[in-house]
Structures are given as structure tokens and as C-alpha cells.
Design a protein around this motif. Structure first.
Motif, PDB file in Angstrom:
ATOM      1  N   LEU A 363       0.841  -1.179   0.000  1.00 18.24           N
ATOM      2  CA  LEU A 363       0.000   0.000   0.000  1.00 18.24           C
ATOM      3  C   LEU A 363       0.884   1.239   0.000  1.00 18.24           C
ATOM      4  O   LEU A 363       1.752   1.389   0.870  1.00 18.24           O
ATOM      5  N   GLU A 364       0.684   2.125  -0.980  1.00 24.06           N
ATOM      6  CA  GLU A 364       1.503   3.323  -1.115  1.00 24.06           C
ATOM      7  C   GLU A 364       0.607   4.557  -1.136  1.00 24.06           C
ATOM      8  O   GLU A 364      -0.403   4.590  -1.840  1.00 24.06           O
ATOM      9  N   ARG A 365       0.997   5.585  -0.362  1.00 25.53           N
ATOM     10  CA  ARG A 365       0.317   6.874  -0.422  1.00 25.53           C
ATOM     11  C   ARG A 365       1.306   7.921  -0.915  1.00 25.53           C
ATOM     12  O   ARG A 365       2.514   7.825  -0.675  1.00 25.53           O
ATOM     13  N   ASN A 366       0.787   8.927  -1.600  1.00 24.88           N
ATOM     14  CA  ASN A 366       1.658   9.956  -2.145  1.00 24.88           C
ATOM     15  C   ASN A 366       2.369  10.723  -1.032  1.00 24.88           C
ATOM     16  O   ASN A 366       1.893  10.800   0.094  1.00 24.88           O
ATOM     17  N   ARG A 367       3.490  11.326  -1.359  1.00 30.93           N
ATOM     18  CA  ARG A 367       4.290  12.018  -0.353  1.00 30.93           C
ATOM     19  C   ARG A 367       3.501  13.157   0.282  1.00 30.93           C
ATOM     20  O   ARG A 367       2.575  13.709  -0.300  1.00 30.93           O
ATOM     21  N   PHE A 368       3.902  13.496   1.499  1.00 27.10           N
ATOM     22  CA  PHE A 368       3.263  14.519   2.315  1.00 27.10           C
ATOM     23  C   PHE A 368       1.849  14.114   2.733  1.00 27.10           C
ATOM     24  O   PHE A 368       1.065  14.958   3.134  1.00 27.10           O
ATOM     25  N   ASP A 369       1.547  12.823   2.617  1.00 27.80           N
ATOM     26  CA  ASP A 369       0.195  12.381   2.946  1.00 27.80           C
ATOM     27  C   ASP A 369       0.087  11.815   4.360  1.00 27.80           C
ATOM     28  O   ASP A 369      -0.996  11.782   4.925  1.00 27.80           O
ATOM     29  N   VAL A 370       1.165  11.315   4.924  1.00 28.09           N
ATOM     30  CA  VAL A 370       1.105  10.623   6.202  1.00 28.09           C
ATOM     31  C   VAL A 370       2.135  11.217   7.143  1.00 28.09           C
ATOM     32  O   VAL A 370       3.264  11.484   6.753  1.00 28.09           O
ATOM     33  N   ILE A 377       9.603  16.076   9.637  1.00 29.14           N
ATOM     34  CA  ILE A 377       8.739  16.593   8.598  1.00 29.14           C
ATOM     35  C   ILE A 377       7.818  15.486   8.106  1.00 29.14           C
ATOM     36  O   ILE A 377       8.008  14.309   8.417  1.00 29.14           O
ATOM     37  N   TYR A 378       6.816  15.884   7.324  1.00 28.50           N
ATOM     38  CA  TYR A 378       5.947  14.905   6.684  1.00 28.50           C
ATOM     39  C   TYR A 378       6.756  14.161   5.635  1.00 28.50           C
ATOM     40  O   TYR A 378       7.507  14.762   4.877  1.00 28.50           O
ATOM     41  N   VAL A 379       6.592  12.847   5.588  1.00 34.09           N
ATOM     42  CA  VAL A 379       7.345  12.043   4.644  1.00 34.09           C
ATOM     43  C   VAL A 379       6.407  11.082   3.935  1.00 34.09           C
ATOM     44  O   VAL A 379       5.302  10.797   4.399  1.00 34.09           O
ATOM     45  N   LYS A 380       6.863  10.597   2.818  1.00 38.22           N
ATOM     46  CA  LYS A 380       6.113   9.571   2.092  1.00 38.22           C
ATOM     47  C   LYS A 380       6.111   8.288   2.904  1.00 38.22           C
ATOM     48  O   LYS A 380       7.135   7.906   3.471  1.00 38.22           O
ATOM     49  N   ARG A 381       4.962   7.624   2.959  1.00 39.24           N
ATOM     50  CA  ARG A 381       4.861   6.377   3.702  1.00 39.24           C
ATOM     51  C   ARG A 381       4.325   5.281   2.789  1.00 39.24           C
ATOM     52  O   ARG A 381       3.471   5.509   1.933  1.00 39.24           O
ATOM     53  N   SER A 382       4.802   4.077   2.972  1.00 38.30           N
ATOM     54  CA  SER A 382       4.271   2.888   2.300  1.00 38.30           C
ATOM     55  C   SER A 382       4.470   1.704   3.225  1.00 38.30           C
ATOM     56  O   SER A 382       5.376   1.706   4.065  1.00 38.30           O
ATOM     57  N   GLU A 383       3.612   0.734   3.097  1.00 38.67           N
ATOM     58  CA  GLU A 383       3.718  -0.477   3.904  1.00 38.67           C
ATOM     59  C   GLU A 383       3.430  -1.679   3.018  1.00 38.67           C
ATOM     60  O   GLU A 383       2.610  -1.612   2.099  1.00 38.67           O
ATOM     61  N   ASP A 384       4.090  -2.780   3.317  1.00 35.57           N
ATOM     62  CA  ASP A 384       3.796  -4.021   2.617  1.00 35.57           C
ATOM     63  C   ASP A 384       3.487  -5.118   3.623  1.00 35.57           C
ATOM     64  O   ASP A 384       3.705  -4.968   4.828  1.00 35.57           O
ATOM     65  N   SER A 385       2.946  -6.200   3.124  1.00 31.92           N
ATOM     66  CA  SER A 385       2.556  -7.300   3.994  1.00 31.92           C
ATOM     67  C   SER A 385       2.584  -8.600   3.201  1.00 31.92           C
ATOM     68  O   SER A 385       2.388  -8.603   1.975  1.00 31.92           O
ATOM     69  N   ILE A 386       2.829  -9.685   3.915  1.00 29.24           N
ATOM     70  CA  ILE A 386       2.848 -11.014   3.304  1.00 29.24           C
ATOM     71  C   ILE A 386       1.826 -11.895   4.007  1.00 29.24           C
ATOM     72  O   ILE A 386       1.749 -11.918   5.236  1.00 29.24           O
TER      73      ILE A 386
END
Length: 396
Positions: A363-370, A377-386
């Protein structure tokens, strides 16, 4: 005494109901899934502190299904009544408690389909994948509908269907959904041939609101105008007997605006610290701003031997919001979802499967979103799962 007789008119497994010209088939399924989902530390307080130990990493799903199919010849074609009743018992990360539902219950006659059935928009409909990450691999919905299918010969057909809008709404509270005035209007063109099948689908989805808008405040004003979402989808299924008996390849793509359910999205998506709030529409300055997205899916199965097969599938979904929506509410941000999975399945006897599926999702969200509270500072966030899933399934 009248004995039960085999009815070969409609295929294997049918027999005549004694004293009638109707044929009935009883079938079903027993399934047990043992699931592991990689735990993630999610945000649980105002400081972003999370503890994945409070989340279930393992779970079990048991499912029982009974199908009843009754068919009778008439002057206008076969009269069919079909029922699928299903009971689930879930624990751990699969949920808790038991659930019983009527998954299918419809009548077909003279081109008419009426009742609870698979949406006529759907094509691939999770045919090969077992698990999912943040939604289905594409549209897969059982819904109440009234449809008419015209057949033109040589495998060509067309369907127009009125389908329950309520089954296709995603977080409709964000535009203060009003009562259903118009069901979803779905249509498809389909062809079935020896090489496989193909389908082009379209849907119209109404977003009507009960909100009275007054930019100066107060109880008077004008009602928010109704908006209309829509979706289109194209898919093809290739039979590949030259590679192996039973081999199949699915390819599918869809675009939706204000009707995200038709992309396979089923609701909000949360993985670790990445939290997605998803809605078909959102009210800004008295107007419903619809949410757009697209999805692509590919899936295939190969039989290495008559009793051993493997699957490989993947999907990508992209969703974007209008700028006014993102400016008005920080919960709504553009995002992408990746899914890739593969299963190896052994059938030691006919209609009995033992298999393992491994699924990767991101799951990826655009930068400055999370907000990352560990960074200045606000940073780009993404998470993965198996996910891994062991399945035993017996069909009868």
C-alpha cells in the motif's frame, strides 16, 4: 414405487425429481483455511506508537456451502431456480464468530435473471486468487438484481441489469447518502468461444445526497446536486490447452469515477502506519466531488500434471482525489495498491484440493500524505505485507 432416474439433459449430477419433469442437482463444498498475516505496528495513539503484538497473526476460516439447482423445460426455454447457502466460522485474523448468508438465490427464464446473483459487470471475479490485500483483485460482487440477457448465436450475448446500489457504496456517509432513487444500471457484451471468452462491461452509479448547503450557515439553503459515478471494464479469458489441459489466462482492466467498488475496492485500507480512508464522493462547496481510479489484473493457472497445478496472479489499483477534496480533508490522499500471489495445489483425489498460497501486498500513499512522528517533517509512507494460506477443500 418410482425410482430416481438420472437426468442427462443438463450435465452430470442431475436427477429427475420423482413425479415431475424437473431435474435437480445437489452440490456443495467444505473448506478449511489456515492463514498467517505478517503483523505490522500500526498507529494506536496520538504519538504514533503502535504494538503489533495486539494483532492476530494467525487465523482459521471454516466454510460450508450447499448448492441447489433445479431446472425444468418450458416452451420458452429452461426455467431455472438456483440457491447457494453458505456458513462461515472464523477465528483470529479471519474475524470472530459464525456467519450464515444466502450467497445466491435467483430464477432464470426466457433470458430473465431475478434475485441474488453475481453482478453482470464482473468477469474475472477472483476466480484463481484465494486471499486479497486491501480489496479484491477486481470487481467480485453478489448482489440483488433484475436482468435480461439476449443471445445472438455463435456465443454472443448482451445483458442489461438493474442492481442494488447499496452493495456498491464505499463510505457513502462522506456525501450524506440519501435514499436509493436509481439502482445501478449495468450492461455487458460477451462472447464465449472454444478459445475462451471476452466481456465488455459498463455501470452507472448514482450518488445522491440529503445535505442542504448554505455557505453562510443556517438551516436553509439548496440541496446538494446529485452526481453520477460510472465504470467500464474489459476482460478476456484464454484457454491454453497447448500448455496443459485446463490451463487458463485471465486479463482484465477497469476504470471507475465515483464507483470504486467496480475496481474491487471494498472499504478503507490500513496497513501498519498507512491508513487509507476511501469514499466514492465527498462534498466540497455544495458539490459532490467523485473519486477516480483504475485497476489492472492478470491471472493464470498451469497444470503440471492432472493432479498438480499452480496459479500466478497480480493486480494494481490506483486511486486519486480531486484537489479540492484533498485540501478540505487530510484523510483523503491518492494511493496505489499492489497485489501478487501464487499457489501450488495438489488434488490427490477428484474434487479434493490441498494447496498453499503466498500473497504479497503493498500500500503506497503519495508524499506529504502521512505523518511520521519519528521524523521532523511529513514524509512519504508505504507499507507491505505477506500472507500465507493453507487450504483444504472438498467439493461434491
Amino acid at each position: 414405487m418410482e425410482y430416481v432416474r438420472v437426468c442427462s439433459t443438463y450435465g452430470a449430477g442431475f436427477w429427475y425429481v420423482p413425479g415431475t419433469d424437473s431435474c435437480i442437482q445437489l452440490s456443495g463444498r467444505m473448506r478449511a483455511d489456515y492463514v498467517y498475516v505478517e503483523p505490522k505496528n500500526g498507529r494506536t495513539d496520538a504519538y504514533g506508537v503502535g504494538n503489533g503484538r495486539y494483532k492476530d497473526a494467525t487465523g482459521i476460516k471454516a466454510r460450508a456451502r450447499l448448492n441447489v439447482d433445479v431446472r425444468t423445460p418450458t416452451d420458452f426455454g429452461t426455467l431455472r431456480a438456483y440457491l447457494r447457502f453458505q456458513i462461515d466460522k472464523n477465528t483470529g485474523n479471519q474475524g470472530t464468530g459464525s456467519g450464515a448468508l444466502v450467497d445466491k438465490a435467483y430464477i432464470q427464464w426466457a433470458g430473465i435473471t431475478a434475485g441474488q446473483a453475481q453482478s453482470f459487470f464482473d468477469f474475472y471475479a477472483d476466480d484463481l486468487n484465494w486471499g486479497s490485500f486491501g480489496g479484491n483483485a477486481g470487481s467480485d460482487a453478489s448482489t440483488n438484481l433484475l436482468a435480461y440477457t439476449a443471445t445472438f448465436g455463435s456465443g454472443f450475448s448482451a445483458t442489461i441489469s438493474l442492481e442494488d446500489r447499496g452493495n456498491r457504496q464505499i463510505n457513502a456517509n462522506y456525501y450524506d447518502v440519501a435514499g436509493q432513487r436509481l439502482p445501478d444500471v449495468v450492461a455487458n457484451l460477451r462472447v464465449d468461444q472454444d478459445w475462451g471468452s471476452a466481456q465488455l462491461s459498463g455501470a452507472l452509479h448514482q450518488l445522491n445526497s440529503g445535505t442542504i448547503y448554505n455557505p453562510w450557515g443556517g438551516s436553509w439553503g439548496t440541496r446538494v446536486d446529485t452526481a453520477y459515478g460510472w465504470a467500464v471494464q474489459g476482460g478476456v479469458k484464454f484457454k491454453l490447452p497447448q500448455l496443459g489441459a485446463g490451463d487458463v489466462l485471465w486479463l482484465q482492466a477497469a476504470y471507475a469515477d465515483g464507483a470504486l467498488s467496480y475496481l474491487g475496492i471494498t472499504g478503507n485500507n490500513t496497513t501498519g502506519k498507512v491508513v487509507n480512508t476511501i469514499a466514492d464522493g465527498y462534498i466540497v462547496n455544495g458539490d459532490i466531488k467523485t473519486t477516480a481510479g483504475w485497476n489492472i489484473t492478470a491471472a493464470g493457472v498451469h497444470y503440471w500434471t492432472p493432479s498438480v497445478r499452480s496459479t500466478l496472479w497480480g493486480s494494481y489499483t490506483n486511486v486519486s482525489y480531486d484537489s479540492p477534496v484533498k485540501l478540505d480533508n487530510a484523510l483523503f490522499r491518492d494511493f496505489n495498491v499492489w497485489q501478487v500471489g501464487s499457489a501450488l495445489i495438489w488434488s490427490p483425489v477428484s474434487k479434493f484440493d490441498i494447496g498453499v498460497e503466498v500473497l504479497y501486498g503493498r500500500l503506497e500513499r503519495n508524499r506529504f500524505d502521512v505523518v511520521d512522528y519519528n521524523a521532523p517533517i511529513y514524509v512519504k509512507r508505504s507499507e507491505d505485507s505477506i500472507q500465507t494460506r493453507l487450504r483444504l477443500q472438498r467439493d461434491f
